[in-house]
Scaffold this motif. Structure first.
Motif, short mmCIF file in Angstrom:
data_model
loop_
_atom_site.label_atom_id
_atom_site.label_comp_id
_atom_site.label_asym_id
_atom_site.label_seq_id
_atom_site.Cartn_x
_atom_site.Cartn_y
_atom_site.Cartn_z
N UNK A 142 3.28 2.37 -2.90
CA UNK A 142 2.47 3.02 -3.91
C UNK A 142 2.73 4.51 -4.00
N UNK A 143 2.27 5.03 -5.13
CA UNK A 143 2.40 6.45 -5.34
C UNK A 143 1.00 6.99 -5.56
N UNK A 198 0.86 -1.18 0.00
CA UNK A 198 0.00 0.00 0.00
C UNK A 198 0.90 1.24 0.00
N UNK A 199 0.31 2.36 0.36
CA UNK A 199 1.06 3.60 0.35
C UNK A 199 2.21 3.58 1.36
#
Lengths: 260, 264
Positions: B190-191, B37-38
């Motif tokens: 993530x971006x 995830x982020x």
């Protein structure tokens, strides 16, 4: 002479029948538009926040036009049976005005339906859901409406985000600025909740384990009712107008043939 | 069917482990769909990776080290000169920028009876299965700001950054490293994109709208034309009829005296 009398009687009969149908359709249009305006799915706050709620304006016009059609059809029936030129002239002019309003309603509903794309709702959800710093009362009202509507949508339809829960991961949002990604990869309502309203398994929901989070998007639950609303107003109105066109042309022809 | 496949894959993984180059792996994507995830990465625990180094009478634990990929140029050592594992923290290494930091410690996973991934469907067993099978790096958002926290802090990672991870086997009595895996493949968090950039333009008009607008416009035009035609024909008709009545009254007047003349 007898033949033209018969012809006139047939025309009168057709016009009365046409007006009866217009009257009934008018009542049906009013009822349908009242149903849409009452917003049974609770989606109006989403449209209000996009400032693009013209399909509701079209439904409001539809309520009044339907009632006007009903009243005018009664006037038309009386005018045709009595063959009264004045009554029929009044009928034709008022019908033309009503026709114009209904045309506006149909075109508005059809046009503004085109604006309701997934991206519009996505942007609104990301910018407004759970936004804490609101600038003024209007902003606060719209933000609260959007937040409550999305919470209800996600709970009732077991869905998450517009296209899916990945919307919350792919974009930054007002929600992300107040809730950390580690604890809230997506809002709690995206998790499968038990009877008491808490997630069945929080870790499973955060990790995205199938069965513990809602993996489908809410766009279908939003666009379904809105499509029904817009197309119901636009196409039913269009059908009424096509029929009214024929009846009006017949009435104009009848009016021009009545002798004083 | 999917769950059987998972169990089978798991068993094969256990048997073939000794032959592969050992690296920490991401948790199975069918199980943890939201990964990475982020700010978090869920890694599979090192099942059967250290079996050759374990002796029966001693106790062992496993350390997980994390570092940013850019730190491998500075330092990627996890032990000091006497084979003791480093005790670096997230704050000391600036979140893994200056070198590896210790993110977690847990006991050696049971190679003989790994958790059955099919049990994830069972609400009562899912917590245990997840706990035994994987570890989520970046899970704890509060330990960094809690002055009373004494354990190993596992704060959220940075978004849009590549990290690498390593497992180290430690003998608790002697306190020295007995085995380590290789550094994992680079794993990128993530971006995110800005919602401002979302394009809400609807594109072309739909066919419905074009049909309704064009047909209704034509009908309105025909109605107005018909209205004008009927009004003008009514006006001209009334002119003609008034002329006719004048003619007719004249001819009646003319025809009336005749019978009188003919009778005389």
């Amino acid at each position: 002479m007898a033949k033209s009398d018969d012809g006139i009687h047939i025309l009168q009969g057709l016009l009365v029948f046409g007006n009866v149908v217009i009257g009934m359709c008018g009542i049906a249009l009013t009822a349908e538009c009242i149903f849409f305006v009452s917003d049974p799915h609770g989606l109006y706050p989403l449209l209000e926040a996009t400032e693009n709620d013209d399909i509701y304006a079209a439904a409001w016009i539809g309520i009044f036009v339907g009632f006007a059609l009903f009243a005018l059809s009664i006037l038309g029936i009386i005018g045709v049976i009595k063959s009264n030129r004045t009554l029929l002239l009044v009928y034709i002019i008022l019908m033309l005005i009503t026709y114009a309003f209904e045309m506006a309603s149909c075109i508005t509903a059809a046009t503004h339906r085109d604006f309701l794309t997934p991206n519009l709702f996505l942007k609104q959800m990301l910018e407004r859901y759970n936004k804490l710093e609101t600038v003024n009362n209007n902003d606060k009202w719209m933000t609260e409406g959007v937040t409550k509507t999305w919470d209800k949508l996600m709970l009732q339809n077991q869905c998450c985000g517009v296209r899916g829960p990945s919307d919350w991961q792919e974009y930054t949002s007002a929600f992300r600025s107040t809730h950390s990604d580690a604890d809230f990869p997506w809002p709690r309502n995206c998790c499968v909740l038990d009877a008491r309203g808490s997630p069945v398994n929080l870790d499973g929901c955060k990790l995205g384990v199938p069965g513990y989070y809602n993996s489908n998007g809410c766009y279908d639950a939003i666009s379904g009712p809105m499509n029904t609303h817009a197309w119901g107003v636009a196409w039913f109105g269009f059908a009424i107008l096509c029929w009214t066109f024929c009846v009006l042309l017949g009435t104009m022809f009848y009016w021009s043939r009545i002798e004083y | 069917m999917c769950s059987c496949w998972l169990v089978l894959a798991f068993c094969c993984l256990g048997q073939l482990c000794a032959d592969q180059s050992l690296k920490p792996q991401l948790a199975a994507s069918q199980l943890a769909t939201n990964n990475p995830t982020l700010t978090t990465v869920a890694l599979e625990k090192p099942f059967c990776m250290f079996d050759s180094s374990l002796s029966p009478n001693k106790s062992y634990i496993i350390y997980l080290y994390a570092m940013k990929e850019s730190a491998s140029a500075i330092s990627s050592l996890v032990t000091d000169n006497s084979s003791k594992p480093l005790d670096s923290t997230f704050q000391q290494t600036s979140g893994g920028q200056l070198g590896p930091y210790k993110a977690a410690l847990f006991k050696v996973p049971n190679c003989a009876s790994p958790p059955k991934l099919a049990d994830v469907g069972d609400v009562n067993k899912v917590s245990d299965v997840l706990k035994q099978y994987l570890f989520r790096v970046g899970d704890d958002g509060t330990c960094l700001y809690d002055p009373n926290f004494l354990g190993v802090c596992n704060p959220p990672l940075a978004p849009d950054t590549t990290y690498r991870f390593k497992y180290v086997l430690l003998d608790t009595t002697e306190g020295i490293m007995k085995g380590q895996t290789l550094w994992s493949d680079p794993i990128k968090t993530r971006r995110v994109k800005l919602p401002l950039k979302i394009d809400t333009w609807p594109g072309r008009r739909s066919g419905d709208m074009i049909v309704i607008t064009s047909i209704l416009s034509v009908l309105v035009f025909l109605l107005l034309a018909g209205f004008l035609a009927s009004v003008s024909s009514a006006v001209m008709g009334s002119d003609n009829s008034s002329a006719k009545t004048r003619c007719m009254s004249q001819t009646i007047q003319q025809s009336e005296p005749r019978p009188q003349l003919s009778s005389e």
